[in-house]
Enzyme design. Structure first.
Site, PDB file in Angstrom:
ATOM      1  N   GLU A 152       0.922  -1.312  -0.189  1.00  0.00           N
ATOM      2  CA  GLU A 152       0.243   0.222   0.262  1.00  0.00           C
ATOM      3  C   GLU A 152       0.655   1.288  -0.083  1.00  0.00           C
ATOM      4  OE1 GLU A 152      -2.614  -0.339   3.214  1.00  0.00           O
ATOM      5  OE2 GLU A 152      -4.144  -1.206   1.771  1.00  0.00           O
TER       6      GLU A 152
ATOM      7  N   GLU B 240      -6.600  -8.172  -0.579  1.00  0.00           N
ATOM      8  CA  GLU B 240      -7.779  -7.648   0.925  1.00  0.00           C
ATOM      9  C   GLU B 240      -8.773  -6.705   1.029  1.00  0.00           C
ATOM     10  OE1 GLU B 240      -5.182  -5.486   3.675  1.00  0.00           O
ATOM     11  OE2 GLU B 240      -3.652  -5.732   2.221  1.00  0.00           O
TER      12      GLU B 240
HETATM   13  C1  GAL Z   1      -4.276  -2.541   5.554  1.00  0.00           C
HETATM   14  C2  GAL Z   1      -3.295  -3.270   5.224  1.00  0.00           C
HETATM   15  C3  GAL Z   1      -2.909  -4.715   6.207  1.00  0.00           C
HETATM   16  C4  GAL Z   1      -3.756  -4.100   7.085  1.00  0.00           C
HETATM   17  C5  GAL Z   1      -5.465  -3.466   7.132  1.00  0.00           C
HETATM   18  C6  GAL Z   1      -6.123  -3.757   8.026  1.00  0.00           C
HETATM   19  O1  GAL Z   1      -4.488  -0.811   5.144  1.00  0.00           O
HETATM   20  O2  GAL Z   1      -3.084  -3.262   3.991  1.00  0.00           O
HETATM   21  O3  GAL Z   1      -1.949  -4.724   6.176  1.00  0.00           O
HETATM   22  O4  GAL Z   1      -3.374  -3.806   8.340  1.00  0.00           O
HETATM   23  O5  GAL Z   1      -4.821  -2.686   6.492  1.00  0.00           O
HETATM   24  O6  GAL Z   1      -6.292  -4.256   8.555  1.00  0.00           O
END
Ligand code: GAL
Length: 829
Positions: free
Chosen positions: A182, A251
């Site tokens: 990110e 994600e």
């Molecule tokens: C994203 C990040 C993850 C985790 C998630 C929230 O921005 O890539 O590693 O932190 O948010 O759980």
């Protein structure tokens, strides 16, 4: 007898088959990831190996496979693997290779997100703190010192995986790898150097020559050949930055993480399924759940600041590895559906039709088969409409998948699997007494509290990261101030004021405890301020500063200060007159860590214990005494259900079972009173982590996971370091299991009920028709099948570990209900 020549060539074939015949070619086009030239629908889930134990991995991965996943994703956690520069640790639950092989043994693919910056609610985003202390370093930017370290670690991980032939190009499970994490979200803060850095990341990754594609998440300018991917609760609107990159979602947040003082986040199965179905409706072909199993932040790995020890995340597998139902099962049905139409989704011609009122139809058509998605993105109105000559009703905020474009095979809002109500049961280990018997000893802090003795000194206030180098949560700041009674600050009304950045401060003056204060979640700058009585002459000020996970996210997150940045002041007041004496530039003495932690009071190593055994006393067991150590023994609960320790009554500290840290605890920190509702959670409308929360006003985290593999069959030791003061008398061990199961399944479905390996003991409610209410409060509706539903369920299920019921009039008898009938059931386990 076969001539030797044949034998040789057979073994040669076998060798070839074992070593390279499994090698697969992973590539992609604009539509999908391809494996050996075939476009794939890939469903993946995050399981972070250090957030469980190696003994738990096979079961977690098996459940992920049964849940319909193709791949397991994990980050790699640099700080725990390289705790000191060039000293490595890959033991126990840090055995990344064993984890990847476990994934491989289960027949699943792996996605390796090396980072090595990972965010992940992991302390310091996965960076070792020593990195921050290297001369000349600047993290996450075009800086040679940093890039050299990042390349060194990335290469180490890649080479370890290569050596074990773990990349798909070598016949292994890894089909994708990620570099950075990110960075696009924060890149602008780094100016031109940020852009140069991300280009360097891409080149460095490519130079690793791993034979499978690299991805970069949330990086809309990802340099080719990096595939940029999306993270979020929804990614249907996402378009990759290159026509040859498939639409990928790294994600999909299955819930959210929890913070000390925060409530418990929940994301409904309906909404999560909706987001996935919308993603596939809009051309997505790779999707990863973050998290599929969240697990536990053992030791001091929780990030933050203020991330709790539990990293449950409301994921499809709960913190302990139990199925989180109905989420796990509802997604499994979706995965089976998506896999069954892989061909049409990845090769079909796509036609989108806007049916008005936020209803969209998408047709994936191949010469042999068509698959349709009917998506209703309206958050309140169900939609009834005619599509391709047939009438359909699609509930608000849901997607129907019609594998043949004729019949609804799956709808994201119709949950036809059981929901499980988890319960904590008392420890029934034989001869375990009702309450545990405790010994205790004080933390030894006299040198700091009464003498102000440290190891190093400086004429300034230092950042806790600089002083502790990641070795401890605790840092003593000590100074003295000489006051004459003619000093301008001298008055009868003096205050000690300490500007703090995080996250807890305990203050002592002249050997006496003055008070403590801590940050509230979300605002880590706070001011400790207390009236103080000082003496003419020398006064000793000892401040114990405590961090609770280092910042893991944001532009330049690594530079966020910890501890006492100052100023530290004494204010004297005479009437309206205020005089301030700034102590920040005094000579400060520093001591990293606590005596008991440095001397391993938590250890069960007999060598260490024999020296210290006599110092643990059972007499005068204190309660509400700060800086105290408590110790007890216990028997592991019988059976195989996951074990937790209930730490109600304790304040804040760290806990160890048989010498292994089960994490920080802080049950005295109550979750916010705001945000909970007695109304049932409405899955409709865009989710964020303030929706559907629970646990308002209760201890943020009362139960702490004790993995089975941490315990011996016979006697086990629990040690607590209590920082604030608490009462251990209520501490007890429990098991986590399914207490009851409910379902509200639609007609024509097959309902499966199970109690996690235990027999179903009774049927509390069953009605086929238009039953009302929800789990725990089901009631009969206005119509019902003519057969006795309870008796049918009793016959089919009671005494069995699982049972399957056809939800139909054939089973339950005819009804006078309208078109849609449902079976509501509640069984006791
Ligand atoms: C994203 C990040 C993850 C985790 C998630 C929230 O921005 O890539 O590693 O932190 O948010 O759980």
């Amino acid at each position: 007898m076969a001539p030797p020549k044949v034998v040789l060539s057979l073994s040669a074939i076998l060798f070839f088959f074992l070593s390279s015949a499994h090698a697969v070619e992973v590539s992609h086009d604009g539509r999908a990831i391809t494996i050996d030239g075939k476009r794939r629908v890939l469903l993946s889930g995050s399981i972070h190996y250090p957030r469980s134990t190696a003994e738990m991995w096979p079961d977690l991965i098996k459940k992920a496979k049964e849940g319909g996943l193709d791949a397991i994703e994990t980050y790699v956690f640099w700080d725990v693997h390289e705790p000191a520069r060039r000293q490595y640790d890959f033991n126990g639950n840090l055995d990344l290779i064993r984890f990847l092989k476990t994934v491989q043994d289960a027949g699943l693919y792996a996605v390796l997100r090396i980072g090595p910056y990972v965010c992940a609610e992991w302390t310091y985003g996965g960076f070792p703190v020593w990195l921050h202390n290297l001369p000349g370093v600047k993290l996450r930017t075009a800086n040679d010192v940093f890039m050299n370290e990042m390349k060194n670690f990335t290469t180490l991980i890649v080479n370890m995986a290569k050596q074990e032939s773990l990349f798909a190009s070598q016949g292994g499970p890894i089909i994708l790898a990620q570099i950075e994490n990110e960075y696009g979200n924060v890149m602008s803060a780094y100016g031109d150097a940020g852009k140069a850095y991300i280009d360097w990341c891409a080149n460095m990754a490519v130079s690793q020559d791993i034979g499978v594609p690299w991805i970069m998440c949330q990086q809309s300018d990802a340099p080719q050949p990096m595939i940029n991917t999306c993270n979020g609760w929804y990614c249907d609107q996402f378009t990759p930055n290159n026509p040859d990159s498939p639409k990928m979602w790294t994600e999909n947040w299955t819930g959210w993480f929890k913070s000390w003082g925060g409530v418990d986040p929940h994301r409904t199965a309906e909404d999560l399924a909706f987001s996935v179905a919308r993603f596939f409706q809009t051309g997505g072909t790779f999707q990863n759940y973050y998290m599929y199993h969240g697990g536990t932040n053992f030791g001091r790995t929780a990030g933050g600041p203020y991330i709790t020890t539990s990293y449950d995340y409301d994921a499809p597998l709960d913190e302990y590895g139990n199925l989180n139902q109905p989420k796990w099962g509802h997604l499994k049905e979706l995965h089976d559906m998506l896999h069954s139409v892989e061909g049409t989704l990845t090769t079909g011609n796509i036609t989108n039709v806007d049916l008005g009122n936020s209803v969209y139809a998408t047709v994936y058509a191949t010469p042999g088969q068509s698959t349709c998605f009917l998506g209703n993105t309206n958050s309140t109105s169900d939609a009834t409409f005619v599509f391709q000559g047939k009438q359909f009703t699609v509930p608000a905020w849901s997607v129907s998948i019609l594998p043949d474009c004729q019949n609804e095979g799956y709808n994201t809002a119709k949950v036809n699997v059981q929901s499980s109500v988890m319960v904590m049961e008392p420890n029934e280990a034989e001869s375990e007494p009702e309450s545990l018997s405790w010994t205790w000893r004080p933390e030894i802090a006299d040198d700091q509290v009464t003498l102000g003795k440290g190891r190093v000194a400086a004429h300034r206030l230092v950042d806790q990261k600089d002083a502790a180098n990641g070795a401890s949560d605790y840092l003593w700041y000590m100074t003295s101030v000489n006051l004459k009674d003619d000093d301008p600050v001298w008055s009868d009304n003096m205050t000690l004021r300490v500007n703090c950045t995080g996250q807890i401060l305990h203050a002592y003056v002249n050997g006496n405890y003055l008070g403590s204060q801590w940050a509230l979640y979300g605002n880590f700058h706070y001011v400790f301020e207390k009236n103080v009585k000082l003496n003419p002459g020398k006064n000793l000020i000892s401040l114990l500063s405590v961090t609770i996970g280092l910042q893991n996210y944001g532009p330049m997150f690594d530079l966020v200060q910890n501890g006492v940045p100052g100023p530290v002041e004494i204010e004297g007041r005479k009437g309206d007159e205020r005089v301030i004496k700034d102590l920040s530039g005094h000579l400060w003495s520093y001591k990293v860590g606590l005596h008991g932690i440095n001397h391993k009071f938590f250890s069960i190593d007999p060598a260490l214990d024999s020296a210290s055994a006599s110092k643990w006393q059972s007499k005068d067991l204190p309660t509400n005494r700060s800086l105290s150590w408590y110790k007890t023994t216990f028997k592991a609960p019988l059976g195989t259900d996951p074990v937790v320790v209930d730490l109600q009554g304790l304040g804040k500290g760290e806990a160890w079972v048989n010498g292994k840290s089960i994490g920080r605890y802080w049950p005295s920190y109550e979750a916010s009173l705001d945000g909970c509702s007695t109304d049932p959670c409405d899955y409709r409308g865009a989710y964020d982590n303030t929706k559907c929360v629970t646990n308002c006003g209760r201890p943020t985290q009362r139960w702490y996971h004790v993995p089975r593999s941490f315990m011996e069959e016979d006697v086990n030791t629990l040690v607590l370091f209590e920082e604030f003061g608490g009462n251990p008398s209520l501490v007890n061990f429990q098991t986590v299991t399914v207490g009851s199961a409910c379902a509200n399944a639609h007609e024509k479905k097959t309902l499966k009920l199970a109690c996690q390996g235990r027999p179903i003991s009774a049927v509390k409610f069953a009605s086929f028709g238009d039953p009302q209410g929800s789990c725990g409060s089901f009631a009969k509706g206005s119509c019902e099948g003519s057969n006795d539903a309870v008796a049918i369920l009793q016959n089919a299920c009671v005494g069995k570990e699982s049972c399957s019921i056809d939800v139909s009039e054939k089973t339950f008898g005819s009804t006078t209900c309208g078109s849609t009938k449902r079976l509501a059931v509640e069984v006791t386990c």
